[in-house]
Design a protein around this motif. Structure first.
Motif: not given
Length: 61
Positions: A30-35
């Motif tokens: 899964p793509a990393p969550s945006p910070t």
């Protein structure tokens, strides 16, 4: 001759099944969550303050 056709057909069927199923077996991470760097929070606060100023200006006049 008939045996080579059957074995070729079997090989083609198995190769087709592997060609379809093998890419499905390699799942993607899964793509990393945006910070958030705080700019969106600052912009949200600015919008709220502008809305409050607009309402106050409307109520005063």
């Amino acid at each position: 001759m008939a045996v080579s056709r059957i074995s070729f057909g079997l090989f083609a069927t198995i190769a087709t099944i592997y060609a379809i199923m093998l890419p499905l077996a390699h799942g993607q991470a899964p793509a990393p969550s945006p910070t958030s760097d705080g700019t969106s929070i600052d912009q949200g606060i600015a919008y709220v303050l502008m809305l409050v100023a607009l309402v106050l200006t409307y109520l005063i006049h």
